[in-house]
Design an enzyme around this catalytic site. Structure first.
Site, PDB file in Angstrom:
ATOM      1  N   GLU A 110     108.388  48.889 157.266  1.00 26.33           N
ATOM      2  CA  GLU A 110     108.726  47.600 157.856  1.00 26.33           C
ATOM      3  C   GLU A 110     107.988  47.355 159.172  1.00 26.33           C
ATOM      4  OE1 GLU A 110     112.559  45.765 157.215  1.00 26.33           O
ATOM      5  OE2 GLU A 110     113.397  47.768 156.988  1.00 26.33           O
ATOM      6  N   ASP A 111     107.468  46.150 159.295  1.00 32.39           N
ATOM      7  CA  ASP A 111     107.047  45.588 160.584  1.00 32.39           C
ATOM      8  C   ASP A 111     105.844  46.290 161.200  1.00 32.39           C
ATOM      9  OD1 ASP A 111     109.383  44.287 160.028  1.00 32.39           O
ATOM     10  OD2 ASP A 111     110.383  44.769 161.894  1.00 32.39           O
ATOM     11  N   CYS A 136     110.196  39.213 157.349  1.00 33.83           N
ATOM     12  CA  CYS A 136     110.677  39.953 156.174  1.00 33.83           C
ATOM     13  C   CYS A 136     111.024  39.087 154.972  1.00 33.83           C
ATOM     14  CB  CYS A 136     111.907  40.773 156.547  1.00 33.83           C
ATOM     15  SG  CYS A 136     111.669  41.927 157.901  1.00 33.83           S
ATOM     16  N   ASP A 175     105.426  45.689 155.172  1.00 29.40           N
ATOM     17  CA  ASP A 175     105.967  44.451 154.597  1.00 29.40           C
ATOM     18  C   ASP A 175     105.551  43.199 155.358  1.00 29.40           C
ATOM     19  OD1 ASP A 175     107.667  44.682 156.820  1.00 29.40           O
ATOM     20  OD2 ASP A 175     109.474  44.199 155.687  1.00 29.40           O
ATOM     21  N   HIS A 176     104.893  43.334 156.479  1.00 32.20           N
ATOM     22  CA  HIS A 176     104.189  42.287 157.231  1.00 32.20           C
ATOM     23  C   HIS A 176     103.748  42.939 158.526  1.00 32.20           C
ATOM     24  CE1 HIS A 176     107.800  41.947 159.688  1.00 32.20           C
ATOM     25  NE2 HIS A 176     108.492  41.769 158.585  1.00 32.20           N
TER      26      HIS A 176
END
Length: 615
Positions: free
Chosen positions: A29-30, A69, A237-238
């Site tokens: 994540e992130d 997200c 995820d980004h």
């Protein structure tokens, strides 16, 4: 005899299972690509991820289409661009159904015999039918499949999430010496302060912990003797999550790491050899069709993406791909519609409300100490010009040469030598937005009321209307003398959303459009659409008219739904944070407790608290 029959059954099951690859997604994540040494020499050394890269392909140009997200994951699970399907708002106030004729893609894998599991984050803006996963929970595991089943498994890792940077001053002070290093790669738009260096190094430490967790998962696959049967994707995820990344459409918010392993028996599905790097562009909209292609399943027509792996993909065609699109809309309580196109090393960004600076407050984002320090240093005048950009109104369009300006700080849109590139990319983005069609040209409250039962059909039914709204919004790109007569016509339109975008364009011109001040006073007080009234009052505020504050407070009081109130509060907050420094002392009284139990209630509360407590 029983032993022989059992052995034959197991052998047959293994053959059937081996006919199609297992597929695993390892999702962190992130984290933008720049945080990994695999992409940047100053990134974190991550031996397990780097080992995956040696056994597979590293994609140099992989992109999330959205920098947050739920919107990114909605794109992943559907293979569709979010502004077309109504999944572009984060946190969704109302979930929407998938496009007619399309299921969320694991459904197709299950129909083909795959065992599909997700451990465990979903965060989709879609309503979900029961056929998507065999199991999606903290207990979900590929190990629960039948003996002869291929599997698709998603393993989510939260250790790098934005929340990991919500440390406090005590943590900073106790560890600053060991984590505040000379030579730390602080982005040039951030202050090069001890806190900025500490935050960067702290986040690299989160990545090292991520790598350990990935290593543990891979050890389980090896223990189960599955590595040679399994295609493994690792990706973020980004982008994110230091300031000006997550939630923003810059490369820091969209450019993600992506590695895909190549098991020997499945090498015919790959347009490259282990250890190679792929220059061609791939986006999240392409991931669903890629997994289906690897599994030998046809691509549903409603998907927007196209496979980047599989027997139909050649290296030359993949290397030739050089375009990606990005979108940003609402993030929690912060609303800021922006679209982008990147072609090769040029990036074009269209900000539809450029008079609102990037800094516009978001409660969750500003839990990070570095955000707060950055804002304080701007207010005290301690930042240079590049570090101050975040706090100032933007240009309606920006053009960046990422070769010479990877951090997107030098806007070339007004440079005559780049005029041809600008016009081409402007036209290409406009064509894409109209072609979707992009539902965000209707305000979210209107979409909730009219479109969310079937967003895609609604967009197609209103495609010509959306195209006219795009053209109205794009009046802000014309020289004012050319735009003014067209704005005058649009402001008299019977279509409220054409008036809405005409006032937004007027605000983009600011005091240049002062001739519309009296018209704005009338519209802010008497237009029959409350959100048009808001945009007219916003124009007055951008022009420095003091009566805008009581007008907006009255418009907020007249709001009929929580989503409408939230959008009005966003304008008030942006005017508070920007150069106009508007104060709205009666905002809380105007809302009262009306929307407390509505989906937007908590976000409204965040906005009201901020307006009541921020100087």
């Amino acid at each position: 005899m029983k032993f022989l029959l059992l052995l034959l059954a197991l052998t047959t099951a293994n053959v059937r299972s081996a006919e199609r690859p297992n597929i695993v997604w390892l999702v962190s994540e992130d984290n933008a690509a720049r945080f990994l040494r695999l992409y940047d020499p100053k990134g974190a050394e991550l031996p397990h991820i780097e080992s995956l890269a040696k056994r597979g392909l590293t994609f140099d140009h992989a992109f999330s289409n959205a920098p947050v997200c739920s919107v990114a994951r909605s794109t992943l699970i559907s293979g569709c661009y979010a502004p077309r399907t109504g999944t572009q708002f984060h946190r969704r106030l109302v979930k929407v159904p998938p496009p007619v004729g399309l299921d969320l893609f694991p459904t197709y894998l299950r129909g083909a015999g795959y065992y599909c599991t997700n451990h465990s984050k979903e965060d989709y803006n879609y309503t979900k039918n029961q056929g998507v996963w065999d199991e999606s929970s903290r207990r979900a595991s590929y190990r629960n499949r039948k003996a002869d089943q291929p599997f698709f498994h998603v393993e989510n890792f939260t250790v790098t999430h934005e929340g990991s940077l919500h440390f406090n001053a005590k943590t900073f002070q106790s560890q600053r010496e060991q984590l505040t290093k000379e030579g730390t790669s602080v982005a040039p738009y951030l202050p090069d302060s001890p806190l900025a260096r500490f935050t960067h190094e702290w986040y690299l430490g989160r990545h090292r912990e991520l790598d350990k967790q990935i290593g543990k998962f891979l050890a389980g696959l090896e223990e189960d003797q599955l590595l040679e049967d399994t295609i493994i994707f690792y990706y973020g995820d980004h982008g994110g999550v230091l300031p000006r990344s997550k939630g923003y459409i810059y490369e820091s918010g969209l450019h993600v790491p992506l590695v895909v392993t190549i098991p020997e028996k499945w090498k015919h599905l790959f347009p490259g050899k282990p250890g190679e790097r792929i220059r061609g562009f791939v986006s999240f909209v392409d991931f669903a069709p890629t997994v289906l292609a690897l599994a030998g399943i046809g691509i549903p027509e409603p998907m927007d993406g196209r496979p980047f792996l599989g027997t139909s993909v050649t290296r030359s065609e993949l290397d030739a791909r050089n375009v990606t699109y990005g979108y940003a809309d609402r993030f929690d309580e912060k609303y800021d519609p922006v679209r982008s196109i990147r072609r090769g090393n040029f990036k074009y960004i269209r900000s539809y409300q450029p008079f609102n600076p990037d800094l516009a407050f978001n409660a969750y984002r500003y839990r990070q100490m570095l955000y707060r320090e950055w804002k304080d240093q701007f207010r005290s005048g301690d930042l240079n010009a590049r570090q101050s950009q975040f706090f100032q109104p933007r240009a309606a369009e920006a053009l960046y040469d990422l070769d010479s300006d990877p951090h997107e700080l030098v806007n070339l849109a007004a440079d005559p030598s780049f005029r041809s590139t600008l016009l081409t990319m402007r036209a290409d983005l406009r064509k894409w937005v109209k072609g979707l069609p992009d539902l965000s040209f209707y305000p979210e409250p209107a979409l909730i009321e009219s479109a969310w039962k079937n967003p895609v059909s609604y967009g197609l039914e209103h495609q010509s209307d959306i195209a006219e709204l795009v053209d109205t919004a794009d009046l802000s790109l014309l020289p004012y003398e050319e735009a003014a007569p067209k704005l005058r016509i649009a402001l008299q339109s019977e279509n409220p959303w054409k008036r809405y975008w005409a006032w937004t364009a007027c605000s983009s011109f600011g005091k240049q459009a002062a001739e519309f001040t009296e018209t704005a006073r009338t519209a802010a007080g008497s237009d029959d659409n409350n959100l048009v009234r808001m945009r007219a009052a916003e124009f007055l505020a951008v022009g420095g008219e003091e009566q805008a504050v009581p007008l907006l407070t009255g418009i907020l009081k007249d709001s009929s739904t929580g989503p409408e109130a939230l959008l009005i509060l966003n304008t008030m907050s942006a005017l508070h944070d920007g150069p106009h420094a508007c104060q709205f002392p009666k905002a809380k009284a105007a809302v009262g407790k009306r929307f407390r139990n509505q989906p937007a209630g908590s976000l409204i509360a965040d906005r009201l608290t901020y307006l009541a407590t921020s100087p």
